[in-house]
Structure formats: C-alpha cells, structure tokens
Design an enzyme around this catalytic site. Structure first.
Site, PDB file in Angstrom:
ATOM      1  N   THR A  74      17.748   9.381 -25.644  1.00 37.44           N
ATOM      2  CA  THR A  74      16.603  10.308 -24.381  1.00 37.44           C
ATOM      3  C   THR A  74      16.085   9.742 -23.816  1.00 37.44           C
ATOM      4  O   THR A  74      15.294   9.057 -24.891  1.00 37.44           O
ATOM      5  CB  THR A  74      16.450  11.849 -25.416  1.00 37.44           C
ATOM      6  OG1 THR A  74      15.526  12.371 -24.552  1.00 37.44           O
ATOM      7  CG2 THR A  74      15.154  11.684 -26.557  1.00 37.44           C
ATOM      8  N   ASP A  75      15.642  10.259 -22.666  1.00 31.60           N
ATOM      9  CA  ASP A  75      14.524   8.891 -21.674  1.00 31.60           C
ATOM     10  C   ASP A  75      13.039   9.682 -22.501  1.00 31.60           C
ATOM     11  O   ASP A  75      12.300   9.152 -22.196  1.00 31.60           O
ATOM     12  CB  ASP A  75      14.781   9.692 -20.246  1.00 31.60           C
ATOM     13  CG  ASP A  75      14.188  11.155 -20.369  1.00 31.60           C
ATOM     14  OD1 ASP A  75      14.729  11.946 -21.147  1.00 31.60           O
ATOM     15  OD2 ASP A  75      14.532  11.390 -19.270  1.00 31.60           O
ATOM     16  N   GLU A  76      13.283  10.910 -23.522  1.00 30.73           N
ATOM     17  CA  GLU A  76      11.456  11.525 -23.906  1.00 30.73           C
ATOM     18  C   GLU A  76      11.196  10.517 -24.865  1.00 30.73           C
ATOM     19  O   GLU A  76       9.678  10.613 -25.172  1.00 30.73           O
ATOM     20  CB  GLU A  76      12.042  12.402 -24.735  1.00 30.73           C
ATOM     21  CG  GLU A  76      12.689  13.623 -23.693  1.00 30.73           C
ATOM     22  CD  GLU A  76      11.713  15.031 -24.244  1.00 30.73           C
ATOM     23  OE1 GLU A  76      11.237  15.208 -25.082  1.00 30.73           O
ATOM     24  OE2 GLU A  76      12.393  16.305 -23.335  1.00 30.73           O
ATOM     25  N   TYR A 123       9.900  15.506 -31.943  1.00 30.67           N
ATOM     26  CA  TYR A 123      11.483  15.572 -31.083  1.00 30.67           C
ATOM     27  C   TYR A 123      11.603  13.995 -30.767  1.00 30.67           C
ATOM     28  O   TYR A 123      12.644  13.708 -31.365  1.00 30.67           O
ATOM     29  CB  TYR A 123      11.473  16.629 -29.913  1.00 30.67           C
ATOM     30  CG  TYR A 123      12.886  16.223 -29.303  1.00 30.67           C
ATOM     31  CD1 TYR A 123      13.999  16.011 -29.904  1.00 30.67           C
ATOM     32  CD2 TYR A 123      12.945  15.377 -28.771  1.00 30.67           C
ATOM     33  CE1 TYR A 123      15.393  15.773 -29.710  1.00 30.67           C
ATOM     34  CE2 TYR A 123      14.314  15.348 -27.914  1.00 30.67           C
ATOM     35  CZ  TYR A 123      15.063  15.660 -28.437  1.00 30.67           C
ATOM     36  OH  TYR A 123      16.471  14.569 -27.457  1.00 30.67           O
ATOM     37  N   LYS A 131      13.861  11.321 -32.415  1.00 34.70           N
ATOM     38  CA  LYS A 131      14.864  10.274 -32.047  1.00 34.70           C
ATOM     39  C   LYS A 131      14.254   8.266 -31.751  1.00 34.70           C
ATOM     40  O   LYS A 131      15.179   7.810 -31.434  1.00 34.70           O
ATOM     41  CB  LYS A 131      15.006  10.641 -30.297  1.00 34.70           C
ATOM     42  CG  LYS A 131      15.878  12.202 -30.485  1.00 34.70           C
ATOM     43  CD  LYS A 131      17.234  12.101 -30.616  1.00 34.70           C
ATOM     44  CE  LYS A 131      17.288  11.573 -30.201  1.00 34.70           C
ATOM     45  NZ  LYS A 131      19.246  12.758 -30.582  1.00 34.70           N
TER      46      LYS A 131
HETATM   47  P1  NAD Z   1      22.176  20.639 -29.357  1.00 33.27           P
HETATM   48  O1  NAD Z   1      21.328  21.080 -29.865  1.00 33.27           O
HETATM   49  O2  NAD Z   1      23.174  21.372 -28.159  1.00 33.27           O
HETATM   50  O3  NAD Z   1      23.750  20.872 -30.269  1.00 33.27           O
HETATM   51  C1  NAD Z   1      23.506  19.861 -31.703  1.00 33.27           C
HETATM   52  C2  NAD Z   1      24.321  19.500 -32.274  1.00 33.27           C
HETATM   53  O4  NAD Z   1      24.367  19.225 -33.382  1.00 33.27           O
HETATM   54  C3  NAD Z   1      24.372  21.054 -32.591  1.00 33.27           C
HETATM   55  O5  NAD Z   1      26.351  21.648 -32.327  1.00 33.27           O
HETATM   56  C4  NAD Z   1      24.297  21.259 -34.170  1.00 33.27           C
HETATM   57  O6  NAD Z   1      24.768  22.234 -34.958  1.00 33.27           O
HETATM   58  C5  NAD Z   1      24.634  20.185 -34.711  1.00 33.27           C
HETATM   59  N1  NAD Z   1      24.198  19.573 -35.371  1.00 33.27           N
HETATM   60  C6  NAD Z   1      22.208  19.674 -36.100  1.00 33.27           C
HETATM   61  N2  NAD Z   1      21.962  18.974 -37.020  1.00 33.27           N
HETATM   62  C7  NAD Z   1      22.910  18.893 -37.517  1.00 33.27           C
HETATM   63  C8  NAD Z   1      23.763  17.911 -38.928  1.00 33.27           C
HETATM   64  N3  NAD Z   1      22.884  18.029 -39.991  1.00 33.27           N
HETATM   65  N4  NAD Z   1      24.893  17.355 -38.865  1.00 33.27           N
HETATM   66  C9  NAD Z   1      25.583  17.630 -38.109  1.00 33.27           C
HETATM   67  N5  NAD Z   1      25.653  18.505 -37.030  1.00 33.27           N
HETATM   68  C10 NAD Z   1      24.148  18.744 -36.366  1.00 33.27           C
HETATM   69  O7  NAD Z   1      22.103  19.371 -28.400  1.00 33.27           O
HETATM   70  P2  NAD Z   1      22.584  18.451 -27.418  1.00 33.27           P
HETATM   71  O8  NAD Z   1      21.771  19.368 -25.894  1.00 33.27           O
HETATM   72  O9  NAD Z   1      24.184  18.580 -27.353  1.00 33.27           O
HETATM   73  O10 NAD Z   1      22.302  17.473 -27.637  1.00 33.27           O
HETATM   74  C11 NAD Z   1      23.321  16.035 -27.948  1.00 33.27           C
HETATM   75  C12 NAD Z   1      22.403  15.058 -28.407  1.00 33.27           C
HETATM   76  O11 NAD Z   1      22.007  14.195 -26.941  1.00 33.27           O
HETATM   77  C13 NAD Z   1      21.235  15.030 -29.066  1.00 33.27           C
HETATM   78  O12 NAD Z   1      21.211  13.735 -30.179  1.00 33.27           O
HETATM   79  C14 NAD Z   1      20.742  14.733 -27.773  1.00 33.27           C
HETATM   80  O13 NAD Z   1      19.159  14.131 -28.729  1.00 33.27           O
HETATM   81  C15 NAD Z   1      20.813  13.907 -27.179  1.00 33.27           C
HETATM   82  N6  NAD Z   1      20.316  13.996 -25.521  1.00 33.27           N
HETATM   83  C16 NAD Z   1      20.413  16.098 -25.467  1.00 33.27           C
HETATM   84  C17 NAD Z   1      19.015  15.636 -23.591  1.00 33.27           C
HETATM   85  C18 NAD Z   1      19.732  17.189 -22.949  1.00 33.27           C
HETATM   86  O14 NAD Z   1      19.471  17.410 -22.368  1.00 33.27           O
HETATM   87  N7  NAD Z   1      19.841  18.252 -24.014  1.00 33.27           N
HETATM   88  C19 NAD Z   1      19.186  14.720 -22.587  1.00 33.27           C
HETATM   89  C20 NAD Z   1      19.454  13.574 -23.442  1.00 33.27           C
HETATM   90  C21 NAD Z   1      19.830  13.595 -24.579  1.00 33.27           C
HETATM   91  O1  DAU Z   2      15.408  14.688 -21.073  1.00 35.69           O
HETATM   92  C1  DAU Z   2      15.815  15.348 -22.119  1.00 35.69           C
HETATM   93  C2  DAU Z   2      15.279  16.041 -23.226  1.00 35.69           C
HETATM   94  O2  DAU Z   2      15.711  17.377 -22.379  1.00 35.69           O
HETATM   95  C3  DAU Z   2      16.392  16.002 -24.265  1.00 35.69           C
HETATM   96  O3  DAU Z   2      16.082  14.580 -25.085  1.00 35.69           O
HETATM   97  C4  DAU Z   2      15.779  17.395 -25.169  1.00 35.69           C
HETATM   98  O4  DAU Z   2      16.600  17.113 -26.399  1.00 35.69           O
HETATM   99  C5  DAU Z   2      16.005  18.265 -24.131  1.00 35.69           C
HETATM  100  O5  DAU Z   2      15.495  19.777 -24.897  1.00 35.69           O
HETATM  101  C6  DAU Z   2      15.261  18.192 -22.399  1.00 35.69           C
HETATM  102  O6  DAU Z   2      13.941  18.257 -23.420  1.00 35.69           O
HETATM  103  P1  DAU Z   2      13.222  19.283 -22.191  1.00 35.69           P
HETATM  104  O7  DAU Z   2      11.534  19.778 -23.386  1.00 35.69           O
HETATM  105  O8  DAU Z   2      12.445  17.938 -21.144  1.00 35.69           O
HETATM  106  O9  DAU Z   2      13.464  20.102 -21.484  1.00 35.69           O
HETATM  107  P2  DAU Z   2      13.322  21.976 -22.258  1.00 35.69           P
HETATM  108  O10 DAU Z   2      14.381  22.729 -21.191  1.00 35.69           O
HETATM  109  O11 DAU Z   2      13.230  22.756 -22.876  1.00 35.69           O
HETATM  110  O12 DAU Z   2      12.550  22.376 -20.636  1.00 35.69           O
HETATM  111  C7  DAU Z   2      12.521  21.178 -19.160  1.00 35.69           C
HETATM  112  C8  DAU Z   2      11.144  21.944 -19.099  1.00 35.69           C
HETATM  113  O13 DAU Z   2      11.130  23.025 -18.352  1.00 35.69           O
HETATM  114  C9  DAU Z   2       9.801  21.164 -19.259  1.00 35.69           C
HETATM  115  O14 DAU Z   2       9.076  20.616 -18.921  1.00 35.69           O
HETATM  116  C10 DAU Z   2       9.261  22.230 -20.739  1.00 35.69           C
HETATM  117  C11 DAU Z   2       9.893  23.385 -19.411  1.00 35.69           C
HETATM  118  N1  DAU Z   2       9.581  24.615 -19.709  1.00 35.69           N
HETATM  119  C12 DAU Z   2      11.333  25.055 -20.452  1.00 35.69           C
HETATM  120  C13 DAU Z   2      11.437  26.441 -21.424  1.00 35.69           C
HETATM  121  C14 DAU Z   2      12.638  26.298 -22.572  1.00 35.69           C
HETATM  122  C15 DAU Z   2       9.984  26.059 -19.244  1.00 35.69           C
HETATM  123  O15 DAU Z   2       8.272  26.021 -18.324  1.00 35.69           O
HETATM  124  N2  DAU Z   2       9.926  27.163 -19.135  1.00 35.69           N
HETATM  125  C16 DAU Z   2      10.814  27.782 -20.651  1.00 35.69           C
HETATM  126  O16 DAU Z   2      10.744  28.597 -21.071  1.00 35.69           O
END
Ligand code: NAD
Ligand code: DAU
Length: 365
Positions: A143-145, A169, A173
C-alpha cells in the site's frame, strides 16, 4: 539488481482471493492468461466471501482453499501439490479503523502471514530447487500508506520515498514489505512489490469509504465524514490495479518495487458529493434523494493521514502502465454495481460482526 525473463506464469497461488482486490484479480487473471491455473487460499474472515467468486470465467482453472496464510504446513502442501511457480499475496487485514481498535490481528496476518509464505517459498524454490529460479515469482501487494502522509504542496511519493507508517495497519504492511525486501537481498528469492493507492470498485467490503457511503445512502442512513472531510486520497479503479499487478509479475524486474496510483486526488468531501450526485441520477425515485442531505460530519479518525499522492513514473516508463478509468467513469460503474447487487450488500450488512463494527465505530462518534 537481478533481471527476470519470466518463462512461467502457470500455477499461481493467490492469497486473499475472496476479498475485494483479490477476487477482482482472480477474475482478471483467468481472462488474460488462458493457460493459468489458480489456487486461491483465503481464510474467509469478515472481509472475504465465496460470493465474490461466483460466475468466474473458466471456473475449472480455479481451486478455492479455505485456510490461513499463517498455517505453514498447509502452505507447504499447496506449493507441492500444485507445483506453484507464482505467489500473489493479497491476504491481509486491511481496514485502518479496525487496526486502531484491534491492532493485534494485523501483526499476525500481515507480518507473520507474509513471513510464513516467504519461508515456504524459500524452502520449495530455493532449498529444494523444485522450480527453475527464472520461472518463479513472489509478488507482494502493498500500500501507499507505508509512506505516511503528505503536507500540501509536497511531491507525490516515488519508490525511493522513505517509509513512515502512521497506523498499526500501515506499520504491519511496512514490516511485511521489509521482510520481502530482505528475502530478495539475503536469499535471492525472486520477489517484487507493488505499493498501490486507494482502490474502489465492485465487491469492496462496505465498511470502506466508497461502498459504505453508497450502501448507507441506499438505506437513507447518515454518511459519516471524518473530521473536516478535506483529507485527500489517490483513487484507482480496481481493474486498473489488477492490470498493473499482472504486468509487474509478467514483465517487472525482480527485486523492484513499483508505485501504482490513479493520478487523481479529490478530497473525501468531493468523493462523497460525487457519489451522492451519481446516486441521485441512478435512483432518482429514492425517498432519500437528494442524497447529499444525508452527509454528516463526525469525529475524526485518530492519527488520520491528511494527504496521499502516488508518482507512477516508474511503472509507466518501464512497463507502459497507466490507469484506464477516469474517476468519473469508475465511480459511475461502482455505483451501478452496488445498486444492482443489493442482495450482496444486504448479506453483509445483516451479519452480526458488521453490525457490531458499525456500532463500535460510529455510535457516539
Ligand atoms: P480485503 O479486506 O477486501 O480482503 C482481504 C482478504 O484476505 C479477505 O478475503 C480475507 O478473508 C483474507 N484474509 C485475511 N486474513 C487472512 C489469513 N490469515 N489467511 C488467508 N486469508 C486471509 O482487502 P483488499 O482491500 O482486497 O486488499 C487486498 C490487499 O491489497 C491487502 O494486502 C491490502 O493491504 C492491499 N491494498 C489494498 C488497497 C485498497 O485500497 N483496498 C490499496 C493498496 C493495497
Ligand atoms: O491508501 C491505500 C489504503 O486505502 C489501503 O492500503 C487500505 O487497505 C484501504 O482500506 C485504504 O485505506 P483508507 O484508510 O484510506 O481507506 P478508507 O476507505 O477506510 O477511508 C478513506 C478515507 O475516507 C480516509 O481519509 C478516511 C475517510 N473515511 C472513511 C470512513 C470509513 C470517512 O471520512 N468516513 C468513513 O466512515
């Protein structure tokens, strides 16, 4: 620096492939790689669901395994049984707000889970030499975080920006990224990493900003905006992320990290306003329209990162990748998907764990 001429992307272990990005990636890979066999290892936590894997193209090339990435003997067995040449590691705990309340599970899954997979791959590919080294790849989804937060006017993050994670989180990562890096440097394990910005699109669990806002709005519930809503994220449509991962696995250099982002950075408030306007168009007959009236400012997230922005120069110049979907198009498609998948939303929203989370995070906020 090592170079990689891939000659195989044949037997792929995807972890976390029942979650949001993982399930979109499984679908994408089955489409673009007609020979690929996928083994999908997922623990089916609250965030994962077999419903995300319905109607896959060529389902006979996909095998689902319910299990934990921390289970070493299970992972060892899968690598051998399926002669895995490529690991694409998505499985993680991913919600920043949950990491603030329950940090321990993030340490276990994100750090120990990644370590377990790296060790299993090292044993199978390097110690036992079960596959030619040039044919294997461990790709880690990050992630970019990990880069922390940007001040106004600071340049977007590149691959050489120092890590500065701010939440449990992002700390977990970052730790997992460092483990991957160390396995390249110390053992020569052929790994790559992508650090991607905020994804959105079909099948994102409805506790993240965009799907939460859409599903709350459809029910006429408040749309909770943290703090002043001026935080900035770099939004990318999930299919574009899948294309980037595929390119890096197939053509990216071993030992390298690639930043992936959407190149568009609206404030959270702008995103929510856009979603409300899109919903007004898609469901004009809704008693909750205009949906903007549901917006509600609530207490901020502790340690809330103010601004993210990703520089995609490296992946663009080396591999020719760039996002294909504009934010407007992507949000339109996302709203349409959620409106036409209300059974999917309701199945999740009725789960006790989901209700408990909403209660924990939003009541008295
Ligand atoms: P998500 O939370 O939707 O899905 C995570 C999946 O991992 C689920 O299916 C869950 O059951 C599985 N999982 C969790 N713990 C596990 C374990 N111990 N063993 C096997 N499976 C397990 O997540 P996502 O948003 O699809 O993110 C996927 C990946 O991408 C993560 O590594 C996250 O850090 C990264 N990522 C997400 C975002 C985003 O915006 N969502 C952005 C950048 C990177
Ligand atoms: O940047 C990549 C990351 O983006 C991934 O690595 C994470 O897995 C993914 O969850 C996401 O993290 P964020 O914290 O940025 O995503 P989230 O959707 O939780 O929140 C996006 C923005 O919206 C953040 O600034 C918080 C705000 N927010 C979120 C929720 C859930 C609100 O204002 N209200 C809300 O109820």
């Amino acid at each position: 620096m090592m170079h990689n001429e891939r000659c195989a992307l044949t037997n792929v272990l995807v972890t976390g492939g029942a979650g949001f990005i993982g399930s979109n990636f499984v679908r994408y890979l089955l489409q673009v790689e007609p020979q690929v066999q996928i083994v999908n290892l997922d623990a089916l936590t609250y965030a994962g669901s077999p419903a995300n894997l319905k109607d896959l193209p060529s389902p006979e090339r996909h095998t689902f395994v319910h299990g934990d990435v921390c289970d070493r003997s299970l992972v060892d067995g899968l690598l051998r049984q399926h002669q895995i040449d490529t690991i694409v590691h998505f499985a993680a705990e991913t919600h920043v707000d949950r990491s603030i309340v329950y940090p321990e599970q993030f340490l276990k899954t994100n750090v120990v889970g990644t370590f377990t997979l790296l060790e299993a791959a090292r044993q199978y590919w390097l110690v036992e030499k079960q596959k030619p080294l040039e044919a294997v790849r461990f790709h880690h989804i990050s992630t970019d975080e990990v880069f922390g937060a940007l001040h106004p006017g600071e340049p977007a993050w590149t691959e050489t920006t120092p890590y500065a994670p701010n939440s449990p989180y992002s700390a977990s990562k970052a730790a997992s990224d460092h483990y991957v890096r160390s396995y390249v440097h110390t053992y020569g394990l052929p790994c790559s990493i992508t650090n991607c910005s905020n994804n959105y699109g079909p099948a994102q669990f409805p506790e993240k900003l965009i799907p939460l806002m859409i599903s709350n709005a459809l029910e006429g519930k408040p749309l909770p905006i943290y703090g002043d809503g001026q935080q900035i994220r770099d939004w990318l449509y999930v299919e574009d992320h899948c294309a980037a991962i595929h390119l890096v696995i197939a053509k990216g250099r071993v030992g390298e990290t690639y930043n992936v982002g959407g190149g568009v950075q609206p404030t959270n408030l702008e995103v929510v306003e856009h979603l409300c306007a899109a919903l007004d168009e898609v469901v004009p007959e809704s008693p909750h329209a205009p949906h903007k009236q549901l917006m509600k400012f609530v207490a901020d997230r502790p340690g809330h990162d103010r601004r993210y922005a990703i520089d995609i120069t490296k992946i663009n110049t080396e591999l020719g990748w760039r996002p294909r979907h504009s934010l407007g198009q992507g949000l339109q498609q996302t709203v349409a998907w959620y409106v036409s998948h209300q059974d999917w939303i309701q199945t999740i929203r009725q789960q006790p764990d989901y209700q408990k989370w909403l209660q924990r995070n939003y009541t008295k906020r």
